[in-house]
Design an enzyme around this catalytic site. Structure first.
Site, mmCIF file in Angstrom:
data_model
loop_
_atom_site.group_PDB
_atom_site.id
_atom_site.type_symbol
_atom_site.label_atom_id
_atom_site.label_comp_id
_atom_site.label_asym_id
_atom_site.label_seq_id
_atom_site.Cartn_x
_atom_site.Cartn_y
_atom_site.Cartn_z
ATOM 1 N N ASP A 88 10.395 -15.415 12.233
ATOM 2 C CA ASP A 88 10.229 -14.124 11.557
ATOM 3 C C ASP A 88 11.349 -14.005 10.525
ATOM 4 N N ASN B 103 10.331 -6.768 8.029
ATOM 5 C CA ASN B 103 9.849 -5.458 8.484
ATOM 6 C C ASN B 103 10.143 -5.260 9.967
ATOM 7 N N PHE C 96 1.087 -13.632 13.296
ATOM 8 C CA PHE C 96 1.159 -12.207 12.951
ATOM 9 C C PHE C 96 1.848 -11.967 11.612
ATOM 10 N N SER D 50 -8.318 -7.852 10.718
ATOM 11 C CA SER D 50 -8.374 -6.399 10.816
ATOM 12 C C SER D 50 -9.808 -5.922 10.607
ATOM 13 N N TYR E 198 -4.246 -5.364 0.381
ATOM 14 C CA TYR E 198 -3.932 -5.757 1.767
ATOM 15 C C TYR E 198 -5.213 -6.224 2.466
ATOM 16 N N LYS F 146 -6.600 -10.112 3.862
ATOM 17 C CA LYS F 146 -7.099 -10.472 5.208
ATOM 18 C C LYS F 146 -8.442 -11.195 5.092
ATOM 19 N N PHE G 298 -8.810 -3.202 15.706
ATOM 20 C CA PHE G 298 -9.135 -1.856 15.256
ATOM 21 C C PHE G 298 -7.799 -1.114 15.056
ATOM 22 N N ASN G 299 -7.516 0.024 15.680
ATOM 23 C CA ASN G 299 -6.268 0.734 15.331
ATOM 24 C C ASN G 299 -5.242 0.635 16.456
ATOM 25 N N ASN H 267 0.453 5.613 9.111
ATOM 26 C CA ASN H 267 -0.592 5.696 10.131
ATOM 27 C C ASN H 267 -0.446 6.960 10.963
ATOM 28 N N ARG I 241 -11.668 6.973 14.586
ATOM 29 C CA ARG I 241 -11.210 5.588 14.660
ATOM 30 C C ARG I 241 -11.196 5.118 16.119
HETATM 31 P P1 NAD Z 1 4.826 -5.730 11.663
HETATM 32 O O1 NAD Z 1 5.219 -5.515 10.238
HETATM 33 O O2 NAD Z 1 5.487 -4.923 12.702
HETATM 34 O O3 NAD Z 1 4.975 -7.284 12.036
HETATM 35 C C1 NAD Z 1 4.843 -8.306 11.089
HETATM 36 C C2 NAD Z 1 6.073 -9.194 11.213
HETATM 37 O O4 NAD Z 1 5.967 -10.290 10.288
HETATM 38 C C3 NAD Z 1 7.379 -8.477 10.883
HETATM 39 O O5 NAD Z 1 8.292 -8.702 11.932
HETATM 40 C C4 NAD Z 1 7.848 -9.107 9.586
HETATM 41 O O6 NAD Z 1 9.273 -9.147 9.489
HETATM 42 C C5 NAD Z 1 7.246 -10.505 9.682
HETATM 43 N N1 NAD Z 1 6.984 -11.167 8.395
HETATM 44 C C6 NAD Z 1 6.345 -10.658 7.310
HETATM 45 N N2 NAD Z 1 6.274 -11.592 6.352
HETATM 46 C C7 NAD Z 1 6.865 -12.723 6.835
HETATM 47 C C8 NAD Z 1 7.088 -14.021 6.305
HETATM 48 N N3 NAD Z 1 6.699 -14.343 5.067
HETATM 49 N N4 NAD Z 1 7.730 -14.937 7.072
HETATM 50 C C9 NAD Z 1 8.133 -14.605 8.320
HETATM 51 N N5 NAD Z 1 7.955 -13.397 8.869
HETATM 52 C C10 NAD Z 1 7.311 -12.464 8.133
HETATM 53 O O7 NAD Z 1 3.231 -5.541 11.739
HETATM 54 P P2 NAD Z 1 2.270 -5.456 12.990
HETATM 55 O O8 NAD Z 1 1.719 -4.096 13.048
HETATM 56 O O9 NAD Z 1 2.925 -6.037 14.180
HETATM 57 O O10 NAD Z 1 1.097 -6.410 12.483
HETATM 58 C C11 NAD Z 1 1.047 -7.779 12.823
HETATM 59 C C12 NAD Z 1 -0.157 -8.406 12.121
HETATM 60 O O11 NAD Z 1 -1.341 -7.717 12.502
HETATM 61 C C13 NAD Z 1 -0.083 -8.321 10.593
HETATM 62 O O12 NAD Z 1 -0.608 -9.515 10.053
HETATM 63 C C14 NAD Z 1 -0.990 -7.158 10.280
HETATM 64 O O13 NAD Z 1 -1.562 -7.253 8.996
HETATM 65 C C15 NAD Z 1 -2.062 -7.291 11.356
HETATM 66 N N6 NAD Z 1 -2.729 -6.032 11.648
HETATM 67 C C16 NAD Z 1 -1.995 -4.924 11.977
HETATM 68 C C17 NAD Z 1 -2.630 -3.719 12.225
HETATM 69 C C18 NAD Z 1 -1.838 -2.480 12.563
HETATM 70 O O14 NAD Z 1 -2.366 -1.394 12.462
HETATM 71 N N7 NAD Z 1 -0.577 -2.585 12.985
HETATM 72 C C19 NAD Z 1 -4.031 -3.642 12.137
HETATM 73 C C20 NAD Z 1 -4.756 -4.792 11.825
HETATM 74 C C21 NAD Z 1 -4.094 -5.996 11.584
HETATM 75 C C1 UD1 Z 2 -5.207 2.344 7.838
HETATM 76 C C2 UD1 Z 2 -5.447 1.473 6.620
HETATM 77 C C3 UD1 Z 2 -6.125 0.175 7.055
HETATM 78 C C4 UD1 Z 2 -5.275 -0.539 8.119
HETATM 79 C C5 UD1 Z 2 -5.067 0.432 9.298
HETATM 80 C C6 UD1 Z 2 -4.199 -0.143 10.376
HETATM 81 C C7 UD1 Z 2 -5.720 2.978 4.711
HETATM 82 C C8 UD1 Z 2 -6.682 3.514 3.700
HETATM 83 N N1 UD1 Z 2 -6.258 2.194 5.659
HETATM 84 O O1 UD1 Z 2 -6.454 2.590 8.437
HETATM 85 O O2 UD1 Z 2 -6.303 -0.682 5.944
HETATM 86 O O3 UD1 Z 2 -5.937 -1.705 8.579
HETATM 87 O O4 UD1 Z 2 -4.432 1.629 8.794
HETATM 88 O O5 UD1 Z 2 -2.891 -0.333 9.915
HETATM 89 O O6 UD1 Z 2 -4.530 3.231 4.646
HETATM 90 N N2 UD1 Z 2 -4.683 10.518 9.021
HETATM 91 C C9 UD1 Z 2 -4.330 11.819 8.752
HETATM 92 N N3 UD1 Z 2 -3.028 12.099 8.454
HETATM 93 C C10 UD1 Z 2 -2.053 11.123 8.427
HETATM 94 C C11 UD1 Z 2 -2.416 9.789 8.715
HETATM 95 C C12 UD1 Z 2 -3.742 9.518 8.991
HETATM 96 O O7 UD1 Z 2 -5.178 12.716 8.767
HETATM 97 O O8 UD1 Z 2 -0.879 11.450 8.137
HETATM 98 C C13 UD1 Z 2 -6.085 10.213 9.376
HETATM 99 C C14 UD1 Z 2 -6.775 9.258 8.422
HETATM 100 O O9 UD1 Z 2 -7.390 9.951 7.381
HETATM 101 C C15 UD1 Z 2 -7.770 8.540 9.361
HETATM 102 C C16 UD1 Z 2 -7.043 8.523 10.718
HETATM 103 O O10 UD1 Z 2 -6.049 9.545 10.637
HETATM 104 O O11 UD1 Z 2 -8.932 9.311 9.503
HETATM 105 C C17 UD1 Z 2 -6.365 7.187 11.021
HETATM 106 O O12 UD1 Z 2 -5.522 6.821 9.921
HETATM 107 P P1 UD1 Z 2 -4.573 5.518 9.972
HETATM 108 O O13 UD1 Z 2 -3.755 5.552 11.203
HETATM 109 O O14 UD1 Z 2 -3.846 5.459 8.668
HETATM 110 O O15 UD1 Z 2 -5.594 4.301 10.122
HETATM 111 P P2 UD1 Z 2 -6.842 3.867 9.209
HETATM 112 O O16 UD1 Z 2 -7.185 4.899 8.218
HETATM 113 O O17 UD1 Z 2 -7.923 3.471 10.149
#
Ligand code: NAD
Ligand code: UD1
Length: 346
Positions: free
Chosen positions: A35, A39, A84, A128, A153, A157, A182-183, A203, A235
């Site tokens: 890592d 972030n 990840f 995602s 973004y 993916k 999903f979320n 989020n 969601r």
């Molecule tokens: P996060 O930012 O907490 O974790 C990602 C990690 O990757 C971080 O620790 C960051 O420092 C590291 N990183 C980023 N770029 C790097 C690089 N070039 N080399 C080495 N390390 C690097 O995010 P998360 O929520 O844990 O998400 C993990 C994965 O899941 C991501 O790919 C994200 O897109 C995907 N994902 C997340 C969600 C969500 O809502 N959290 C939803 C769908 C998919």
């Molecule tokens: C968002 C991202 C999506 C990503 C996902 C997980 C956008 C447009 N989409 O999705 O690409 O994969 O997060 O990281 O950003 N909401 C509020 N107030 C807030 C925050 C959210 O009302 O302050 C509502 C949103 O409108 C939505 C729900 O809560 O209806 C969930 O939002 P969020 O947690 O951001 O997830 P996604 O919209 O599903």
């Protein structure tokens, strides 16, 4: 005695990665995390070690750096990679798209090159539900046509899914799992590890938690005129520990399954913004002030999974409900008001 399988986890210091590293260690795997901490903080891994009673090996490096990656693979044979590492802030991806394509797409490409060079062909990838775009119907099954993600973004993916599918088609040694999350919400029940967003959260649940903790004044509810039961967005929120366990099930399934497998990781239940608000208030005993605000651009009305393929093929299903998601989020937030910069957790 045979050595334990050794799993390389990219991005393992992050939110979902740290919970997955814990599950892997608790299941007897040896783990190396790579890592760049762009972030995250390595404090997450210290706490994982505390919970697991053993440490993952940590290498601070960027997956786009060939030399660093190669050194990690050369040092000790790797059985499989869980990938990840990536950037995930939707708004930022619109402002600086090249950073997202470079980090996410090029990063994955470099990783696959290094894996092939070292004879490692098993990969679990964090995709995602964003690849479905605005779904024609819900619940969403994996066979549903892919949509058009509304931001760089999401497109990164989709590109990675295509890249990995082409790669697996070119060489039968590859075994790839595309896990469409999903979320993800919640935190480990210990309150020691959880989500530590940078700046103001995008989020929903981290935002609500910070309002409850007094760091933010009120929640903006983005749109109450969607075609949903109460007008707010619906969601499929999934507990991060359930999600982490899904990775272990995918790893197991890949042992006997060549090519690319695609699995939704969701609960199959949809909750609205107001459902989430009420459930959080009940779990925390806090009142969350909110105001109604216009829709957020790029948002969709409804998104929830048909998770039956994962249950059938991986033997996995989410078991933690809304109450656990809320209680665990609040425990983490209240004990770590400044995330891993808080020093008093536990
Ligand atoms: P996060 O930012 O907490 O974790 C990602 C990690 O990757 C971080 O620790 C960051 O420092 C590291 N990183 C980023 N770029 C790097 C690089 N070039 N080399 C080495 N390390 C690097 O995010 P998360 O929520 O844990 O998400 C993990 C994965 O899941 C991501 O790919 C994200 O897109 C995907 N994902 C997340 C969600 C969500 O809502 N959290 C939803 C769908 C998919
Ligand atoms: C968002 C991202 C999506 C990503 C996902 C997980 C956008 C447009 N989409 O999705 O690409 O994969 O997060 O990281 O950003 N909401 C509020 N107030 C807030 C925050 C959210 O009302 O302050 C509502 C949103 O409108 C939505 C729900 O809560 O209806 C969930 O939002 P969020 O947690 O951001 O997830 P996604 O919209 O599903």
């Amino acid at each position: 005695m045979l050595p334990s399988p050794h799993i390389l986890v990219t991005g393992g210091a992050g939110y979902i990665g740290s919970h997955t590293v814990l599950v892997l260690l608790q299941s007897g795997f040896d783990v190396t995390v790579i890592d760049n901490l762009s972030n995250s903080s390595d404090e997450s891994l210290s706490r994982v070690a505390r919970l697991a009673g053993k440490s993952p090996r940590f290498v601070k490096a960027d997956i786009r750096e060939r030399g660093q990656l190669s050194a990690v693979f050369a040092e000790r044979p790797v059985s499989a990679v869980i990938h990840f590492a990536g950037l995930k802030a939707v708004g930022e991806s619109v402002r600086v798209p090249l950073r997202y394509y470079d980090n996410n797409v090029v990063g994955t490409l470099r990783l696959c090159e290094a894996m092939a060079e070292h004879g490692v062909f098993t990969l679990v990838f964090s995709s995602s539900a964003t690849v479905y775009g605005d779904p024609a119907t819900v619940p969403i099954s994996e066979d549903q046509p892919l949509g058009t993600p509304t931001n760089p973004y999401g497109r990164s993916k989709l590109m990675i899914e295509q890249l990995l599918t082409d790669l697996a088609a070119s060489d039968a040694r590859w075994k790839v799992a595309l896990l469409r999350y999903f979320n993800p919400v919640g935190a480990h029940e210990s309150g020691l590890i959880g989500e530590d967003p940078n700046g103001i959260p995008n989020n929903l649940l981290p935002y609500i938690a910070q309002v409850a903790g007094g760091k933010l004044r009120e929640l903006s509810v983005w749109g109450n005129d969607y075609p949903t039961p109460d007008g707010t967005g619906v969601r499929d929120y999934i507990h991060v520990v359930d999600l982490a366990e899904g990775h272990l099930c995918a790893l197991n399934a890949l042992q006997t399954r060549p090519g690319v497998g695609i699995w939704n990781l969701g609960t199959g239940r949809g909750y609205s913004v107001f459902d989430m608000l009420q459930a959080f208030e009940a779990a925390s005993g806090k009142t969350i002030p909110y105001r109604l605000a216009p829709r957020r651009s790029g948002d969709i009305a409804m998104c929830f999974a048909d998770p039956s393929r994962a249950e059938r093929e991986l033997g996995w299903r989410a078991s933690r409900g809304l109450q656990a998601m809320m209680e665990d989020t609040w425990r983490w937030q209240s004990r770590n008001p400044n995330g891993y910069r808080s020093s008093t957790a536990g």
